[in-house]
Motif scaffolding. Structure first.
Motif, PDB file in Angstrom:
ATOM      1  N   ASP A   1       1.336 -10.118  20.557  1.00 35.83           N
ATOM      2  CA  ASP A   1      -0.185 -10.285  20.991  1.00 35.83           C
ATOM      3  C   ASP A   1      -0.175 -11.301  22.018  1.00 35.83           C
ATOM      4  O   ASP A   1      -0.758 -11.137  23.104  1.00 35.83           O
ATOM      5  N   ALA A   2       0.593 -12.347  21.515  1.00 39.73           N
ATOM      6  CA  ALA A   2       0.487 -13.730  22.514  1.00 39.73           C
ATOM      7  C   ALA A   2       1.275 -13.240  23.976  1.00 39.73           C
ATOM      8  O   ALA A   2       0.684 -13.690  24.998  1.00 39.73           O
ATOM      9  N   LEU A   3       2.195 -12.369  23.824  1.00 40.06           N
ATOM     10  CA  LEU A   3       2.794 -12.125  24.943  1.00 40.06           C
ATOM     11  C   LEU A   3       1.859 -11.305  26.009  1.00 40.06           C
ATOM     12  O   LEU A   3       1.887 -11.607  27.179  1.00 40.06           O
ATOM     13  N   LYS A   4       1.264 -10.644  25.295  1.00 41.61           N
ATOM     14  CA  LYS A   4       0.184  -9.671  26.106  1.00 41.61           C
ATOM     15  C   LYS A   4      -0.754 -10.770  26.833  1.00 41.61           C
ATOM     16  O   LYS A   4      -1.261 -10.245  28.022  1.00 41.61           O
ATOM     17  N   VAL A   5      -1.153 -11.485  25.975  1.00 40.60           N
ATOM     18  CA  VAL A   5      -2.142 -12.411  26.810  1.00 40.60           C
ATOM     19  C   VAL A   5      -1.651 -13.229  27.924  1.00 40.60           C
ATOM     20  O   VAL A   5      -2.388 -13.566  29.105  1.00 40.60           O
ATOM     21  N   VAL A   6      -0.328 -13.811  27.601  1.00 37.51           N
ATOM     22  CA  VAL A   6       0.345 -14.582  28.701  1.00 37.51           C
ATOM     23  C   VAL A   6       0.395 -13.831  29.592  1.00 37.51           C
ATOM     24  O   VAL A   6       0.345 -14.121  31.015  1.00 37.51           O
ATOM     25  N   ALA A   7       1.073 -12.536  29.641  1.00 39.10           N
ATOM     26  CA  ALA A   7       1.090 -11.569  30.725  1.00 39.10           C
ATOM     27  C   ALA A   7      -0.072 -11.307  31.503  1.00 39.10           C
ATOM     28  O   ALA A   7      -0.230 -11.362  32.737  1.00 39.10           O
ATOM     29  N   GLN A   8      -1.236 -11.152  30.832  1.00 36.43           N
ATOM     30  CA  GLN A   8      -2.305 -10.936  31.275  1.00 36.43           C
ATOM     31  C   GLN A   8      -2.753 -12.041  32.279  1.00 36.43           C
ATOM     32  O   GLN A   8      -3.484 -12.016  33.253  1.00 36.43           O
ATOM     33  N   GLY A   9      -2.593 -13.294  31.772  1.00 33.45           N
ATOM     34  CA  GLY A   9      -2.795 -14.552  32.634  1.00 33.45           C
ATOM     35  C   GLY A   9      -2.162 -14.536  33.888  1.00 33.45           C
ATOM     36  O   GLY A   9      -2.551 -14.671  34.947  1.00 33.45           O
ATOM     37  N   VAL A  10      -0.579 -14.284  33.586  1.00 33.81           N
ATOM     38  CA  VAL A  10       0.087 -14.192  34.970  1.00 33.81           C
ATOM     39  C   VAL A  10      -0.585 -13.182  36.102  1.00 33.81           C
ATOM     40  O   VAL A  10      -0.443 -13.392  37.063  1.00 33.81           O
ATOM     41  N   ASN A  11      -0.897 -11.915  35.342  1.00 36.74           N
ATOM     42  CA  ASN A  11      -1.142 -10.885  36.481  1.00 36.74           C
ATOM     43  C   ASN A  11      -2.458 -11.232  37.112  1.00 36.74           C
ATOM     44  O   ASN A  11      -2.802 -10.940  38.124  1.00 36.74           O
ATOM     45  N   THR A  12      -3.486 -12.053  36.339  1.00 37.84           N
ATOM     46  CA  THR A  12      -4.609 -12.415  36.985  1.00 37.84           C
ATOM     47  C   THR A  12      -4.282 -13.525  38.326  1.00 37.84           C
ATOM     48  O   THR A  12      -5.052 -13.293  39.234  1.00 37.84           O
ATOM     49  N   LEU A  13      -3.214 -14.098  38.276  1.00 32.00           N
ATOM     50  CA  LEU A  13      -2.763 -15.110  39.291  1.00 32.00           C
ATOM     51  C   LEU A  13      -2.342 -14.024  40.683  1.00 32.00           C
ATOM     52  O   LEU A  13      -2.090 -14.687  41.683  1.00 32.00           O
ATOM     53  N   ARG A  14      -1.814 -12.926  40.218  1.00 29.54           N
ATOM     54  CA  ARG A  14      -1.039 -12.261  41.481  1.00 29.54           C
ATOM     55  C   ARG A  14      -1.950 -11.914  42.435  1.00 29.54           C
ATOM     56  O   ARG A  14      -3.218 -11.373  42.469  1.00 29.54           O
ATOM     57  N   HIS A  15      -1.639 -12.009  43.551  1.00 28.71           N
ATOM     58  CA  HIS A  15      -2.409 -12.295  44.825  1.00 28.71           C
ATOM     59  C   HIS A  15      -1.483 -11.973  46.052  1.00 28.71           C
ATOM     60  O   HIS A  15      -0.313 -12.466  46.089  1.00 28.71           O
ATOM     61  N   PRO A  16      -1.925 -11.288  46.974  1.00 28.89           N
ATOM     62  CA  PRO A  16      -0.853 -11.146  48.315  1.00 28.89           C
ATOM     63  C   PRO A  16      -0.477 -12.444  48.670  1.00 28.89           C
ATOM     64  O   PRO A  16       0.434 -12.781  49.465  1.00 28.89           O
ATOM     65  N   GLU A  17      -1.247 -13.576  48.533  1.00 34.65           N
ATOM     66  CA  GLU A  17      -0.923 -14.837  49.165  1.00 34.65           C
ATOM     67  C   GLU A  17      -0.037 -15.795  48.147  1.00 34.65           C
ATOM     68  O   GLU A  17       0.527 -16.771  48.469  1.00 34.65           O
ATOM     69  N   ARG A  18       0.107 -15.341  46.821  1.00 42.05           N
ATOM     70  CA  ARG A  18       0.814 -16.095  45.929  1.00 42.05           C
ATOM     71  C   ARG A  18       1.940 -15.345  45.560  1.00 42.05           C
ATOM     72  O   ARG A  18       2.374 -13.919  45.579  1.00 42.05           O
ATOM     73  N   ALA A  19       3.067 -16.196  44.796  1.00 41.04           N
ATOM     74  CA  ALA A  19       4.281 -15.544  44.370  1.00 41.04           C
ATOM     75  C   ALA A  19       4.577 -16.091  42.888  1.00 41.04           C
ATOM     76  O   ALA A  19       4.049 -17.134  42.582  1.00 41.04           O
ATOM     77  N   VAL A  20       5.165 -15.211  42.175  1.00 43.77           N
ATOM     78  CA  VAL A  20       5.440 -15.877  40.852  1.00 43.77           C
ATOM     79  C   VAL A  20       7.135 -15.512  40.610  1.00 43.77           C
ATOM     80  O   VAL A  20       7.746 -14.417  41.059  1.00 43.77           O
ATOM     81  N   VAL A  21       7.653 -16.602  40.068  1.00 40.24           N
ATOM     82  CA  VAL A  21       8.979 -16.502  39.711  1.00 40.24           C
ATOM     83  C   VAL A  21       9.426 -16.425  38.160  1.00 40.24           C
ATOM     84  O   VAL A  21       8.614 -17.356  37.664  1.00 40.24           O
ATOM     85  N   LEU A  22       9.462 -15.575  37.517  1.00 41.56           N
ATOM     86  CA  LEU A  22       9.773 -15.564  35.957  1.00 41.56           C
ATOM     87  C   LEU A  22      11.150 -15.748  35.473  1.00 41.56           C
ATOM     88  O   LEU A  22      11.920 -14.762  35.973  1.00 41.56           O
TER      89      LEU A  22
END
Lengths: 250, 447
Positions: free
Chosen positions: A179-200
């Motif tokens: 459940d926590a993993l899903k919440v965290v993933a949702q948080g990360v997905n919220t940040l996704r944006h054509p101007e931003r990048a994420v390194v996991l």
């Protein structure tokens, strides 16, 4: 956005990074996987500016700036965010103060005025809803007495408030229940944006079910030994790392 | 602990001059007791670093001086103006009653009519002249002679001070301001304050010790006596110029079920020796001694806290937090003794130090002596530098290094600060502490 060329680093005389090359473009999500001790966390810490590591070769360009020439605080203000694998507890320093100080540091660096107190609280509340966090978190000391999952949520909350250009999340998924993993993933997905990048940075492909990466890299002995798309992560899940390590040695 | 005179200082100019002052003084109603105190003081001599409780604090600069009693006619009749940095400490404080001691002598205080039946005040000079027997019992020096010699000297030579008697709960704090007056740097004064909380009474008392470079050396003593069920929250704060020296002894005597919470805060001065002796004499008495010592520049802070459990079911807590920068030195000596018969006593001691520069030094020493059964005692001492993981965490969020460091130092001190229930006092102390940290401006906005 982030261009790493032949990055080499050591700590206490021991070389950990042996020549990393990596290109991260705006809008992309990269996953860096690899066995224990392969240098994943070191890479994250070196990029964030931890001084205990000595960079011995290579260069890192972040948004047109020489990242390695900047101290940690400047990197943060320039839009780089590190989500810690083990967020430290700081009793006596209030969560909400830290959030506000961090946001204002970034705004000052960008020539913007300090955030209005009312706007700030509204912003934090909105992000807390995404992270399903209770408001009592705000008045507590930074990570003080938080469970492992709460600490990770708090990292993602900070990320959402600061809206970095590049977020490097170091094993943010470790120690989380589903459940926590899903919440965290949702948080990360919220940040996704054509101007931003994420390194996991991650051990397991589980997180990648929820945050789908554009690129997957395997790090071993301080080098990226294989890159691919999402299917590489699935293959690693099936076969482990040994086949890659063996073929590399051979 | 040695009861023999310390040979090195036995013939010091200071000791000889103190003996001269003693011989010149006029007899009064307490002469016999004073003579005994002086005899013991002279036998012990001035402390040297060979004395256990003075190991880290060298008084050479004091023992080499020749002191005189303050000249007659230098007595102040009104309170002098305070420096801005000291005035800040009193901002937001709305005391129920204020007293100012100039060179140890109280200046006339405003009427206490509004507190009739709750607070009485008297100058010790008046009591000495009229009812010396009332003061006599309060002259007993603490049992630890090695640590108590300045208290003995005070008992021999004090000629004024204040007695406050609290007989019911007071709504607001009492302020006792101790400031230097016209008595010059060559003189020594021995102010004494006696605070009695009668059974069931309660009060918060703030004693602010202010020092200047050119002030007389103050060898001050405060005694708190708590009757059955009485409660006192006592603050002693040392502030002022780098050249100022403070020698202060605080004796606490607690009867059954009384509760004393004490906060010692060293913010200023060149030398601060803050001694505290708590005697838990009645069943169920509770004592908390908390100290915050900020060493900066060349400051030397030496806090000695001794809690003696002398009755069953007594509890004591000692918390010390020390920070040291520059070439300052902070010594925290914390001792608990559980005497025979003090069964089920409980004590906790926590001494922590944080070094902020290479040249600074912190010595933390918790000690424990147990002579009773069924007791629970815990103690711990640590000294270190700023935690690099915490610092990196804050930097990685974009905070300035100076701000991050200040914030961590402040957080380190928070353990003691949060225990201060006198809101105005706590805010003032926080402000003064923050003022000594590298990034004061940002930190003020944090709160």
């Amino acid at each position: 956005m982030l261009s790493i060329v032949d990055l080499q680093a050591r700590i206490a005389g021991k070389t950990i990074l042996n020549g990393i090359d990596l290109e991260v473009r705006p809008g992309e999500v990269h996953a860096i996987m690899g066995p224990n001790g392969s240098g994943k966390s070191t890479l994250a810490q070196v990029l964030a500016g931890r001084e205990e590591y000595e960079v011995t070769a290579g260069r890192v360009d972040f948004d047109g700036r020489d990242l390695l020439a900047m101290p940690a605080e400047e990197r943060a203000r320039a839009g780089l965010f590190l989500g810690f694998q083990y967020p430290v507890e700081i009793p006596g320093v209030n969560n909400v103060y830290l959030l506000k100080a961090a946001l204002n540091a970034k705004r000052r660096a960008a020539g913007q005025p300090e955030v209005d107190a009312y706007e700030f609280l509204a912003l934090v509340r909105e992000k807390m809803r995404i992270m399903q966090m209770n408001e009592s978190f705000l008045s507590r000391g930074v990570n003080e007495g938080f469970s492992g999952g709460e600490k990770k949520r708090n990292e993602i909350l900070q990320m959402l408030v600061l809206e970095p250009k590049l977020a490097i999340l170091d094993e943010t998924d470790s120690g989380l229940d589903i459940d926590a993993l899903k919440v965290v993933a949702q948080g990360v997905n919220t940040l996704r944006h054509p101007e931003r990048a994420v390194v996991l940075v991650t051990h397991y492909q589980r997180l990648l079910d929820y945050v789908v990466p554009d690129h997957v890299h395997v790090l071993a002995r301080g080098r990226i030994i294989k890159s691919g798309d999402r299917s590489l992560a699935l293959e690693l899940e099936r076969r482990g790392y040994d086949w890659l390590l063996e073929s590399k040695v051979a | 602990m040695s009861a023999l005179p310390s040979q090195g200082a036995g013939s010091s100019p200071a000791l000889r001059s103190l003996e001269t002052i003693w011989k010149a003084r006029a007899a009064d109603g307490l002469s016999a007791q004073r003579a005994e105190s002086m005899r013991r003081f002279l036998a012990l001599g001035l402390p040297t670093i060979r004395d256990e409780s003075w190991r880290y604090t060298n008084l050479r600069r004091i023992s080499g001086r020749e002191f005189v009693a303050p000249a007659a006619g230098t007595e102040a009749t009104s309170a002098p103006a305070l420096s801005a940095e000291v005035a800040v400490l009193l901002e937001g404080l709305a005391p129920a009653a204020s007293f100012t001691l100039v060179d140890g002598r109280p200046v006339p205080w405003p009427s206490l009519d509004a507190l009739r039946g709750a607070l009485e005040a008297a100058s010790l000079r008046d009591l000495l002249a009229r009812h010396p027997a009332e003061i006599a019992p309060a002259l007993r020096a603490p049992r630890d002679e090695d640590a108590a010699r300045w208290s003995l000297l005070n008992a021999a030579l004090f000629d004024d001070g204040l007695r406050l008697r609290v007989s019911s709960p007071l709504p607001a704090p009492i302020l006792v301001l101790r400031v230097p007056g016209a008595a010059g740097a060559e003189s020594i004064v021995h102010p004494r304050v006696l605070i009695e909380a009668l059974p069931g009474a309660s009060a918060t008392v703030l004693e602010l010790h202010v020092g200047t470079e050119s002030a007389a050396l103050a060898n001050s003593v405060t005694r708190l006596e708590l009757g059955r069920g009485a409660r006192i929250e006592h603050y002693r704060v040392f502030a002022g110029a780098d050249g100022a020296a403070f020698l202060d002894s605080l004796d606490v005597v607690q009867e059954e079920s009384s509760e004393c919470r004490q906060f010692t805060v060293a913010l200023g001065g060149g030398l601060v020796r803050a001694h505290l002796d708590a005697h838990l004499a009645g069943r169920g008495a509770r004592f908390e001694g908390h100290s915050l010592a900020a060493g900066s520049g060349t400051r030397q802070v030496d806090c000695v806290t001794v809690a003696t459990h002398d009755a069953p079911d007594t509890t004591s807590t000692q918390t010390a937090r020390a920070i040291a920068s520059g070439t300052s030195r902070v010594v925290v000596n914390s001792k608990v003794t559980v005497r025979p018969g003090a069964v089920r006593a409980e004590s906790r001691q926590s001494c922590r130090g944080m070094l902020l520069s290479q040249g600074a030094e912190i010595d933390a020493r918790p000690q424990l002596e147990i002579y009773a059964d069924e007791v629970k005692c815990a103690h711990g001492a640590t000294t270190g530098r700023l935690d690099p993981d915490m610092l990196f965490y804050l930097l990685s969020r974009g905070l300035d290094r100076a701000t991050a460091q200040s914030l961590l130092v402040f957080a380190f001190l928070a353990d003691v600060l949060i225990g201060m229930s006198a809101g105005g006092t706590r805010a003032a102390i926080e402000n003064a502490l923050i003022g000594q940290l590298p990034d004061a401006t940002t930190l003020r906005n944090f709160r």
